[in-house]
Design an enzyme around this catalytic site. Structure first.
Site, short mmCIF file in Angstrom:
data_model
loop_
_atom_site.label_atom_id
_atom_site.label_comp_id
_atom_site.label_asym_id
_atom_site.label_seq_id
_atom_site.Cartn_x
_atom_site.Cartn_y
_atom_site.Cartn_z
CG ASP A 59 9.64 -31.09 86.52
OD1 ASP A 59 10.30 -30.88 87.57
OD2 ASP A 59 8.43 -30.87 86.41
CB SER A 83 14.27 -17.93 92.15
OG SER A 83 14.00 -17.05 91.06
CB THR A 123 18.10 -17.96 99.54
OG1 THR A 123 17.84 -16.62 99.90
CG2 THR A 123 17.00 -18.83 100.13
CG ASP A 124 20.27 -13.76 102.29
OD1 ASP A 124 19.32 -14.02 101.53
OD2 ASP A 124 20.78 -12.62 102.38
CD GLU A 125 14.51 -14.01 100.32
OE1 GLU A 125 13.36 -14.42 100.52
OE2 GLU A 125 14.80 -13.23 99.40
CE1 TYR A 148 13.43 -18.93 96.49
CE2 TYR A 148 13.92 -17.16 98.05
CZ TYR A 148 14.35 -18.08 97.11
OH TYR A 148 15.68 -18.18 96.78
CE LYS A 152 16.69 -22.27 97.47
NZ LYS A 152 17.19 -22.97 96.24
CG ASN A 178 23.51 -13.81 93.34
OD1 ASN A 178 24.18 -14.61 92.70
ND2 ASN A 178 23.48 -13.85 94.67
P1 NAD Z 1 15.87 -18.12 88.23
O1 NAD Z 1 14.42 -18.06 88.59
O2 NAD Z 1 16.45 -17.05 87.39
O3 NAD Z 1 16.17 -19.52 87.49
C1 NAD Z 1 15.62 -20.73 87.95
C2 NAD Z 1 15.83 -21.75 86.84
O4 NAD Z 1 15.32 -23.01 87.31
C3 NAD Z 1 15.08 -21.43 85.54
O5 NAD Z 1 15.92 -21.63 84.43
C4 NAD Z 1 13.92 -22.43 85.53
O6 NAD Z 1 13.50 -22.79 84.22
C5 NAD Z 1 14.54 -23.60 86.27
N1 NAD Z 1 13.51 -24.45 86.90
C6 NAD Z 1 12.46 -24.06 87.66
N2 NAD Z 1 11.73 -25.14 88.03
C7 NAD Z 1 12.35 -26.23 87.50
C8 NAD Z 1 12.10 -27.61 87.55
N3 NAD Z 1 11.02 -28.11 88.21
N4 NAD Z 1 12.94 -28.46 86.92
C9 NAD Z 1 14.02 -27.98 86.23
N5 NAD Z 1 14.30 -26.67 86.14
C10 NAD Z 1 13.49 -25.80 86.77
O7 NAD Z 1 16.63 -18.26 89.62
P2 NAD Z 1 18.04 -17.65 90.06
O8 NAD Z 1 17.83 -16.27 90.55
O9 NAD Z 1 19.05 -17.94 89.03
O10 NAD Z 1 18.34 -18.56 91.35
C11 NAD Z 1 19.00 -19.81 91.21
C12 NAD Z 1 19.12 -20.46 92.57
O11 NAD Z 1 19.85 -19.61 93.45
C13 NAD Z 1 17.78 -20.72 93.26
O12 NAD Z 1 17.85 -21.95 93.90
C14 NAD Z 1 17.65 -19.58 94.27
O13 NAD Z 1 16.90 -19.99 95.38
C15 NAD Z 1 19.11 -19.35 94.63
N6 NAD Z 1 19.46 -17.99 95.04
C16 NAD Z 1 19.13 -16.90 94.26
C17 NAD Z 1 19.52 -15.61 94.64
C18 NAD Z 1 19.20 -14.41 93.80
O14 NAD Z 1 19.46 -13.29 94.24
N7 NAD Z 1 18.65 -14.55 92.59
C19 NAD Z 1 20.25 -15.44 95.82
C20 NAD Z 1 20.56 -16.57 96.60
C21 NAD Z 1 20.18 -17.84 96.20
O1 DAU Z 2 18.37 -12.77 99.47
C1 DAU Z 2 18.43 -13.69 98.42
C2 DAU Z 2 17.14 -13.65 97.62
O2 DAU Z 2 17.14 -12.44 96.89
C3 DAU Z 2 17.00 -14.84 96.69
O3 DAU Z 2 16.92 -16.01 97.43
C4 DAU Z 2 15.74 -14.69 95.82
O4 DAU Z 2 15.68 -15.76 94.88
C5 DAU Z 2 15.83 -13.38 95.08
O5 DAU Z 2 14.64 -13.19 94.33
C6 DAU Z 2 16.03 -12.23 96.04
O6 DAU Z 2 14.85 -12.02 96.85
P1 DAU Z 2 14.30 -10.53 97.19
O7 DAU Z 2 12.86 -10.63 97.48
O8 DAU Z 2 15.18 -9.87 98.18
O9 DAU Z 2 14.57 -9.84 95.75
P2 DAU Z 2 13.69 -8.83 94.87
O10 DAU Z 2 14.56 -8.42 93.74
O11 DAU Z 2 12.35 -9.38 94.58
O12 DAU Z 2 13.51 -7.59 95.84
C7 DAU Z 2 14.62 -6.89 96.38
C8 DAU Z 2 14.09 -5.81 97.30
O13 DAU Z 2 13.42 -4.80 96.50
C9 DAU Z 2 13.04 -6.31 98.28
O14 DAU Z 2 13.18 -5.60 99.51
C10 DAU Z 2 11.71 -5.94 97.64
C11 DAU Z 2 12.05 -4.67 96.88
N1 DAU Z 2 11.28 -4.43 95.63
C12 DAU Z 2 11.22 -5.45 94.72
C13 DAU Z 2 10.54 -5.28 93.53
C14 DAU Z 2 10.43 -6.40 92.52
C15 DAU Z 2 10.70 -3.19 95.39
O15 DAU Z 2 10.79 -2.27 96.21
N2 DAU Z 2 10.04 -3.02 94.20
C16 DAU Z 2 9.90 -4.02 93.26
O16 DAU Z 2 9.25 -3.80 92.22
#
Ligand code: NAD
Ligand code: DAU
Length: 340
Positions: A59, A83, A123-125, A148, A152, A178
Site C-alpha cells: 500500500d 481512479s 488527470t485533465d479532470e 476524484y 488528484k 485513456n
Molecule cells: P486503475 O484504477 O485501473 O488502477 C489503479 C491501480 O492502483 C490498481 O492496480 C490498484 O490496485 C492500485 N492501487 C490503488 N490504491 C492503491 C494503494 N493504496 N497502494 C498501492 N496501489 C494501489 O487506474 P488507471 O486507469 O490505470 O489510472 C492510473 C493513473 O492514471 C491514476 O493515477 C489516474 O488518476 C491516472 N489517469 C487515468 C486516466 C484514465 O483514463 N484511466 C486518465 C488520466 C490519468
Molecule cells: O479524463 C481523464 C479521466 O478519465 C481519468 O482521470 C479517470 O481516472 C478516468 O476514469 C476517466 O474519467 P471519466 O469519468 O471521464 O471516465 P468514465 O469512463 O467513467 O466516463 C466517460 C464518460 O462516459 C463520462 O462522460 C461518463 C460517461 N458514462 C460513463 C459510464 C461508466 C456513461 O455515459 N455511462 C457509463 O456507464
C-alpha cells in the site's frame, strides 16, 4: 534505469510496465500495487519469467514498506490511485487516503532516500469542465469538481510543493481519457464493448452529450516515458488524443464497429456534477518532448474491441466478481444502471 511503477497492476500501469520492458532493454521494473478491486496480477502474467521484472504487493500509504522499496530504484512513476469518478461520489474518503496521503508518503520516501526522481501521473479532470470552446493546457487554473478530481488536484499540488520546497526532481503529466487493453470494465469504453458482447445495452448517462478527449493508452505510455527522461524538473506536461467525441457518438461508433443494433443504447440517470467537456492542448509536450498521439481514434477503437473479444475470460471473471457486486449494491442490476 531501475523503475518503481506504483499501481502497475491497474490499467495504465500494466500497459506502462509492458511498454518499458519492451522498448527499454536497459531498464528494469518493480511493480508496487495494493491489488485493490482494480488491480489484477493476471495482467502481469506474461512478465513473470522476465528477469528485469518484479512484483511487490503493498500500500502506498504504508510508510515503512514504501521507504524500503524506493531504496531499490532510480525513479518512481506514480500511477497508484483510486481512479473511478462514480466510486468517488459514493466513497470520497478512500480517494483522499490513497490519492492524497499515499502520494505524500511516496514523496517523503523519495526525499529521504537520495532525492529519487518522481513522475506523477495525473488527470485533465483537475482543470474542471469546459464549455463548447477552449482547451486545457498546463497553465489552466485548477477547478476540480468531483471528489476524484479534487483528490488528484491535491496530489498535484503536493508534488509541486515537493519541488519548490525541497527541490525534489519531479515532473507531472495531466492526461485525458485513456482507452485500450486491460481497462477495467467499469469505465465507459470497456463497459460498452463488454456489454455488447454479453448482449446487454450500453448505459448512457444523461443526454449523452458530454464530451471526452480519448487517447490510446500506448500513446500515453510514450508520453510518460518521454516526460520521465526529457521533461524539465518541476514542469507539467498535458497529453491528449485530439479525439473529442460526445458519449452518444462514441457509443454509436462502438455499436457500428461491433455490428450491433442502434437500439442497444439505454439512457440512465446522469452522474451528479457530470463534467461537460474535456479537451487538451498538448503543444508543450509536442515542442519539448517531441510527443504527439500516434494512434488514430478509429484504429485504437478497433484494436480495443479486438482485445476484449480475444480476452473474454479476463473481463468475464471481473464482471462476475467484485465489479458486479459493486454495481448490484448501487443499482441492483449487476452491470447496467436503472433506466430513467
Ligand atoms: P486503475 O484504477 O485501473 O488502477 C489503479 C491501480 O492502483 C490498481 O492496480 C490498484 O490496485 C492500485 N492501487 C490503488 N490504491 C492503491 C494503494 N493504496 N497502494 C498501492 N496501489 C494501489 O487506474 P488507471 O486507469 O490505470 O489510472 C492510473 C493513473 O492514471 C491514476 O493515477 C489516474 O488518476 C491516472 N489517469 C487515468 C486516466 C484514465 O483514463 N484511466 C486518465 C488520466 C490519468
Ligand atoms: O479524463 C481523464 C479521466 O478519465 C481519468 O482521470 C479517470 O481516472 C478516468 O476514469 C476517466 O474519467 P471519466 O469519468 O471521464 O471516465 P468514465 O469512463 O467513467 O466516463 C466517460 C464518460 O462516459 C463520462 O462522460 C461518463 C460517461 N458514462 C460513463 C459510464 C461508466 C456513461 O455515459 N455511462 C457509463 O456507464
Amino acid at each position: 534505469m531501475r523503475l518503481l511503477i506504483t499501481g502497475g497492476a491497474g490499467f495504465i500501469g500494466t500497459n506502462f510496465a509492458y511498454h518499458v520492458l519492451e522498448h527499454h532493454p536497459e531498464d528494469s521494473v518493480i511493480v508496487f500495487d495494493k491489488l485493490t478491486y482494480a488491480g489484477n496480477l493476471e495482467n502481469l502474467k506474461q512478465l513473470e519469467q522476465n528477469p528485469r521484472f518484479a512484483f511487490v504487493k503493498g500500500d502506498i500509504c504504508d510508510v515503512e514498506i514504501v521507504n524500503d522499496i524506493v531504496k531499490k530504484v532510480d525513479a518512481v512513476v506514480h500511477f497508484a490511485a483510486e481512479s473511478h469518478v462514480d466510486r468517488s461520489i459514493d466513497d470520497p474518503m478512500s480517494f483522499v487516503r490513497t490519492n492524497v496521503l499515499g502520494t505524500q508518503t511516496l514523496l517523503d520516501a523519495c526525499r529521504k532516500n537520495a532525492y529519487i526522481r518522481f513522475h506523477h501521473v495525473s488527470t485533465d479532470e483537475v482543470f474542471g469542465s469546459l464549455g463548447r470552446h477552449g482547451m486545457f493546457r498546463e497553465n489552466t487554473a485548477y477547478d476540480p469538481r468531483s471528489p476524484y478530481s479534487a483528490s488528484k488536484a491535491s496530489s498535484d499540488h503536493l508534488v509541486r510543493a515537493a519541488f519548490h520546497t525541497y527541490k525534489l526532481p519531479i515532473t507531472i503529466s495531466n492526461c485525458s481519457n485513456n482507452y485500450g487493453p486491460y481497462c477495467f470494465p467499469e469505465k465507459f469504453i470497456p463497459l460498452a464493448i463488454t456489454n455488447i458482447l454479453e448482449g446487454k445495452k450500453i448505459p448512457i448517462y444523461g443526454d449523452g452529450m458530454n464530451i471526452r478527449d480519448w487517447l490510446y493508452v500506448e500513446d500515453h505510455c510514450y508520453g510518460i516515458y518521454a516526460a520521465l527522461v526529457h521533461g524539465r524538473m518541476g514542469e507539467t506536461y498535458c497529453f491528449g488524443g485530439r479525439a473529442e467525441r460526445a458519449n452518444i457518438e462514441l457509443a454509436e461508433i462502438i455499436l457500428f464497429e461491433m455490428g450491433a443494433r442502434i437500439d442497444m443504447l439505454q439512457f440512465v440517470k446522469d452522474r451528479p456534477g457530470h463534467d461537460a467537456r474535456y479537451a487538451i492542448d498538448f503543444r508543450k509536450a509536442e515542442d519539448e518532448l517531441g510527443w504527439h498521439p500516434a494512434v488514430p481514434f478509429l484504429h485504437g477503437i478497433r484494436r480495443t474491441i479486438e482485445w476484449y473479444k480475444n480476452n473474454r475470460e479476463w473481463w468475464t471473471r471481473i464482471k462476475n466478481g467484485s465489479y458486479t457486486q459493486y454495481y448490484e449494491s448501487q443499482y441492483g442490476l449487476g452491470g447496467a444502471n436503472e433506466p430513467v
